[in-house]
Scaffold this motif. Structure first.
Motif, PDB file in Angstrom:
ATOM      1  N   GLY A  11      51.230  46.306  59.206  1.00 27.75           N
ATOM      2  CA  GLY A  11      49.791  46.136  59.398  1.00 27.75           C
ATOM      3  C   GLY A  11      49.035  45.801  58.119  1.00 27.75           C
ATOM      4  O   GLY A  11      47.887  45.388  58.174  1.00 27.75           O
ATOM      5  N   GLN A  12      49.665  45.987  56.968  1.00 26.04           N
ATOM      6  CA  GLN A  12      48.942  45.691  55.726  1.00 26.04           C
ATOM      7  C   GLN A  12      48.871  44.187  55.484  1.00 26.04           C
ATOM      8  O   GLN A  12      49.830  43.464  55.729  1.00 26.04           O
ATOM      9  N   GLN A  13      47.716  43.766  54.989  1.00 28.42           N
ATOM     10  CA  GLN A  13      47.488  42.348  54.713  1.00 28.42           C
ATOM     11  C   GLN A  13      47.489  42.126  53.205  1.00 28.42           C
ATOM     12  O   GLN A  13      47.349  43.069  52.431  1.00 28.42           O
ATOM     13  N   THR A  14      47.575  40.847  52.860  1.00 25.97           N
ATOM     14  CA  THR A  14      47.550  40.481  51.439  1.00 25.97           C
ATOM     15  C   THR A  14      46.335  41.087  50.731  1.00 25.97           C
ATOM     16  O   THR A  14      46.440  41.603  49.624  1.00 25.97           O
ATOM     17  N   ARG A  15      45.179  41.036  51.405  1.00 25.60           N
ATOM     18  CA  ARG A  15      43.963  41.540  50.731  1.00 25.60           C
ATOM     19  C   ARG A  15      44.053  43.046  50.476  1.00 25.60           C
ATOM     20  O   ARG A  15      43.464  43.551  49.521  1.00 25.60           O
ATOM     21  N   ASP A  16      44.794  43.782  51.312  1.00 27.87           N
ATOM     22  CA  ASP A  16      44.961  45.222  51.062  1.00 27.87           C
ATOM     23  C   ASP A  16      45.733  45.445  49.757  1.00 27.87           C
ATOM     24  O   ASP A  16      45.451  46.377  49.004  1.00 27.87           O
ATOM     25  N   ILE A  17      46.720  44.603  49.526  1.00 22.96           N
ATOM     26  CA  ILE A  17      47.533  44.741  48.311  1.00 22.96           C
ATOM     27  C   ILE A  17      46.712  44.339  47.087  1.00 22.96           C
ATOM     28  O   ILE A  17      46.753  44.995  46.045  1.00 22.96           O
ATOM     29  N   GLU A  18      45.946  43.257  47.257  1.00 21.82           N
ATOM     30  CA  GLU A  18      45.094  42.823  46.131  1.00 21.82           C
ATOM     31  C   GLU A  18      44.117  43.941  45.748  1.00 21.82           C
ATOM     32  O   GLU A  18      43.881  44.194  44.562  1.00 21.82           O
ATOM     33  N   ARG A  19      43.597  44.612  46.761  1.00 23.94           N
ATOM     34  CA  ARG A  19      42.653  45.701  46.492  1.00 23.94           C
ATOM     35  C   ARG A  19      43.358  46.850  45.746  1.00 23.94           C
ATOM     36  O   ARG A  19      42.798  47.446  44.828  1.00 23.94           O
ATOM     37  N   MET A  20      44.594  47.135  46.125  1.00 20.86           N
ATOM     38  CA  MET A  20      45.342  48.197  45.431  1.00 20.86           C
ATOM     39  C   MET A  20      45.572  47.839  43.966  1.00 20.86           C
ATOM     40  O   MET A  20      45.464  48.695  43.082  1.00 20.86           O
ATOM     41  N   LEU A  21      45.917  46.568  43.730  1.00 16.47           N
ATOM     42  CA  LEU A  21      46.145  46.156  42.338  1.00 16.47           C
ATOM     43  C   LEU A  21      44.847  46.261  41.535  1.00 16.47           C
ATOM     44  O   LEU A  21      44.860  46.697  40.379  1.00 16.47           O
ATOM     45  N   ALA A  77      44.388  49.931  40.821  1.00 12.32           N
ATOM     46  CA  ALA A  77      45.364  50.454  39.868  1.00 12.32           C
ATOM     47  C   ALA A  77      45.025  50.002  38.454  1.00 12.32           C
ATOM     48  O   ALA A  77      45.107  50.782  37.508  1.00 12.32           O
ATOM     49  N   LEU A  78      44.636  48.741  38.310  1.00 11.08           N
ATOM     50  CA  LEU A  78      44.429  48.199  36.959  1.00 11.08           C
ATOM     51  C   LEU A  78      43.060  48.507  36.400  1.00 11.08           C
ATOM     52  O   LEU A  78      42.861  48.500  35.168  1.00 11.08           O
ATOM     53  N   GLY A  79      42.094  48.764  37.264  1.00 13.78           N
ATOM     54  CA  GLY A  79      40.751  49.116  36.787  1.00 13.78           C
ATOM     55  C   GLY A  79      40.178  48.049  35.876  1.00 13.78           C
ATOM     56  O   GLY A  79      40.253  46.854  36.179  1.00 13.78           O
ATOM     57  N   ASP A  80      39.668  48.486  34.711  1.00 11.79           N
ATOM     58  CA  ASP A  80      38.995  47.514  33.829  1.00 11.79           C
ATOM     59  C   ASP A  80      39.960  46.520  33.181  1.00 11.79           C
ATOM     60  O   ASP A  80      39.537  45.557  32.558  1.00 11.79           O
ATOM     61  N   LEU A  81      41.260  46.739  33.323  1.00  7.79           N
ATOM     62  CA  LEU A  81      42.205  45.760  32.769  1.00  7.79           C
ATOM     63  C   LEU A  81      42.434  44.585  33.719  1.00  7.79           C
ATOM     64  O   LEU A  81      43.031  43.583  33.344  1.00  7.79           O
ATOM     65  N   ARG A  82      41.951  44.735  34.958  1.00 11.06           N
ATOM     66  CA  ARG A  82      42.201  43.683  35.948  1.00 11.06           C
ATOM     67  C   ARG A  82      41.699  42.325  35.457  1.00 11.06           C
ATOM     68  O   ARG A  82      42.366  41.304  35.620  1.00 11.06           O
ATOM     69  N   ALA A  83      40.507  42.343  34.857  1.00  9.69           N
ATOM     70  CA  ALA A  83      39.897  41.083  34.418  1.00  9.69           C
ATOM     71  C   ALA A  83      40.642  40.469  33.236  1.00  9.69           C
ATOM     72  O   ALA A  83      40.527  39.279  32.963  1.00  9.69           O
ATOM     73  N   ALA A  84      41.437  41.278  32.536  1.00 10.71           N
ATOM     74  CA  ALA A  84      42.116  40.794  31.338  1.00 10.71           C
ATOM     75  C   ALA A  84      43.495  40.202  31.631  1.00 10.71           C
ATOM     76  O   ALA A  84      44.165  39.713  30.732  1.00 10.71           O
ATOM     77  N   VAL A  85      43.938  40.283  32.883  1.00  5.44           N
ATOM     78  CA  VAL A  85      45.293  39.796  33.203  1.00  5.44           C
ATOM     79  C   VAL A  85      45.221  38.744  34.309  1.00  5.44           C
ATOM     80  O   VAL A  85      44.230  38.636  35.027  1.00  5.44           O
ATOM     81  N   THR A  86      46.313  37.986  34.428  1.00  6.98           N
ATOM     82  CA  THR A  86      46.428  37.012  35.514  1.00  6.98           C
ATOM     83  C   THR A  86      47.547  37.478  36.437  1.00  6.98           C
ATOM     84  O   THR A  86      48.616  37.869  35.957  1.00  6.98           O
ATOM     85  N   ILE A  87      47.284  37.467  37.735  1.00  8.07           N
ATOM     86  CA  ILE A  87      48.323  37.878  38.685  1.00  8.07           C
ATOM     87  C   ILE A  87      48.793  36.664  39.468  1.00  8.07           C
ATOM     88  O   ILE A  87      47.989  35.952  40.078  1.00  8.07           O
ATOM     89  N   THR A  88      50.091  36.397  39.405  1.00 13.46           N
ATOM     90  CA  THR A  88      50.674  35.281  40.143  1.00 13.46           C
ATOM     91  C   THR A  88      51.555  35.842  41.249  1.00 13.46           C
ATOM     92  O   THR A  88      52.438  36.662  40.975  1.00 13.46           O
TER      93      THR A  88
END
Ligand SMILES: [Zn+2]
Length: 447
Positions: free
Chosen positions: A320-330, A333-344
């Motif tokens: 039942g989990q969708q891609t957007r659920d995983i993106e939200r978890m990442l 998890a990463l918090g303020d570091l999210r903007a500093a990294v690229t996820i492929t």
């Protein structure tokens, strides 16, 4: 049919040994596998009875085989028995016998694939041949497929068949690996049926830095140090426990005394830490999205501040989990570091599930309780991927199931899956063969 299968198991033992000796090792590269060797053996074995056997080859050497017994009523259900012929590589040093010898020792057949899943591929073929030789004329259609490439991505096997040869393998019901080991309980053996499997979301996180001389590291933008913090945050991240109906039903069937704590989402994480480690790990995986950092690359030279590090993450998702659920978890998890990294995203392959309480479920319950006295089915979740996912997505009800004797319990089974000293006992092979025949008769001849 009594609890002791009446057919001598010699035929399935012989066929299994031959498939093991074919050593169709899939190392993940396109030219490995060589499944044509086992397709040859199976097509000769099944063809001798006059069965209609077809070869489907998406890439030279990676042959798939499909055989069918056509039903007389086109409105009746179709059952597909689905086995794979490839196996994973071995570490020969860890084996006490030749992993590709197919030896029979003390009532067990030894070799790579003995439980994953040449045991099923062989016993399904034996059942198919036996039914054909008895002139089985069912109402619904029985299909057998022995496919290549399950141990990589299924590209040359089930994936290809479903996408390009849909008519040959379309089925209302599919049975494939794994499940059916006996879990002893006070109320009798419980037999897990894999009704669903987790999805996987593989991604690469790229952390950038600014290169410089490592002799003056003060206040530099060092990608290794940022990556270490990324990994720490991922490791510390605690996705919430999710208690699905199948889990409740499994726990009620197998651990009735623990059904309170094992279905309490709040206390489950702490409980997982107190259980025996294998059980705790499995319980956790069945009730959580999991994130595992697995590969890290970065840096160029000892005296250079690194400007790039990549971290690969294996994320396993719940039904039942969708891609957007995983993106939200990442993001979480990463918090303020999210903007500093690229996820492929490397591969995003969602979870799949089939309902329990289908006609196939009823059939498997009836048939298994005759073969294993006092047994009952319980739903379970495969934490790894199998070929069932292709068929569920195409609309089939697909279960992972087989039967094993009491000699082969879950712990041995789990340890041998892709492990050392893989082997299966002859009684399990006889039970499984009897299961396929009785299932086909029960499901496909009912009016
Ligand atoms: Zn397998």
């Amino acid at each position: 049919m009594g609890s002791a299968p009446d057919r001598p198991a010699g035929e399935v033992v012989e066929l299994l040994s031959e498939l093991i000796r074919n050593a169709c090792v899939n190392d993940g590269t396109a030219d490995s596998g060589h499944e044509h060797r086992s397709a040859d053996v199976l097509s000769q074995y099944l063809g001798e009875t006059g069965l209609d056997v077809a070869r489907v080859t998406a890439r030279p050497g990676r042959d798939n085989l499909v055989a069918r017994i056509e039903g007389w009523d086109p409105t009746a259900p179709t059952l597909l028995l689905l086995g794979h012929t490839d196996v994973v590589p071995v570490s020969p040093g860890g084996w006490s016998r030749d992993p590709f010898g197919g030896e029979v020792v003390d009532g067990e057949v030894w070799g790579r694939g003995a439980v994953d899943m040449l045991n099923m591929t062989a016993s399904m073929a034996v059942a198919m041949r036996h039914l054909a030789s008895q002139n089985f004329r069912p109402r619904g259609t029985l299909v057998y497929a022995a496919v290549a490439d399950e141990e990589a991505l299924g590209t040359w096997g089930a994936g290809h068949l479903v996408e390009h040869e849909g008519d040959a393998v379309r089925a209302d019901y599919v049975i494939t690996e794994a499940g059916g080991f006996q879990v002893p309980t006070a109320a009798g053996p419980r037999l897990p049926v894999m009704v669903a499997e987790k999805g996987y979301y593989w991604c690469r996180i790229t952390v950038a830095g600014t290169p410089g001389h490592a002799s003056q590291p003060f206040a530099t933008d060092n990608a290794v140090i940022t990556a270490a913090e990324v990994v720490r945050r991922l490791a510390d991240y605690r996705p919430e426990a999710r208690i699905d109906p199948w889990w409740r039903r499994f726990v009620d069937g197998v651990f009735p005394d623990l059904s309170g704590p094992l279905t309490d989402a709040q206390g489950l994480d702490a409980l997982c830490g107190e259980l025996p480690v294998a059980l705790g790990r499995l319980t956790h995986a069945c009730t959580h999205t999991t994130l595992a950092p697995t590969v890290i690359h970065g840096g160029t030279k000892t005296n250079v501040i690194p400007d790039e590090v990549t971290v690969e993450i294996d994320i396993r998702t719940l039904p039942g989990q969708q891609t957007r659920d995983i993106e939200r978890m990442l993001d979480d998890a990463l918090g303020d570091l999210r903007a500093a990294v690229t996820i492929t995203v490397v591969d995003d392959n969602g979870s799949t599930a089939s309902p329990a309480d289908t006609a196939l479920w009823q059939t498997l319950g009836r048939v298994s309780s005759r073969l294993v006295e006092g047994s009952a089915l319980v739903p379970f979740l495969s934490v790894g991927a199998t070929d069932a996912r292709f068929f569920r997505r195409a609309g089939s009800v697909a279960y992972g199931f087989a039967l094993f004797s009491r000699r082969l319990g879950y712990e041995d089974y789990a340890a041998m899956f892709h492990g050392n000293d893989e082997r299966v006992d002859v009684d399990s092979l006889a039970l499984t063969t009897a299961l396929w025949e009785a299932t086909a008769i029960d499901l496909l001849t009912a009016s």
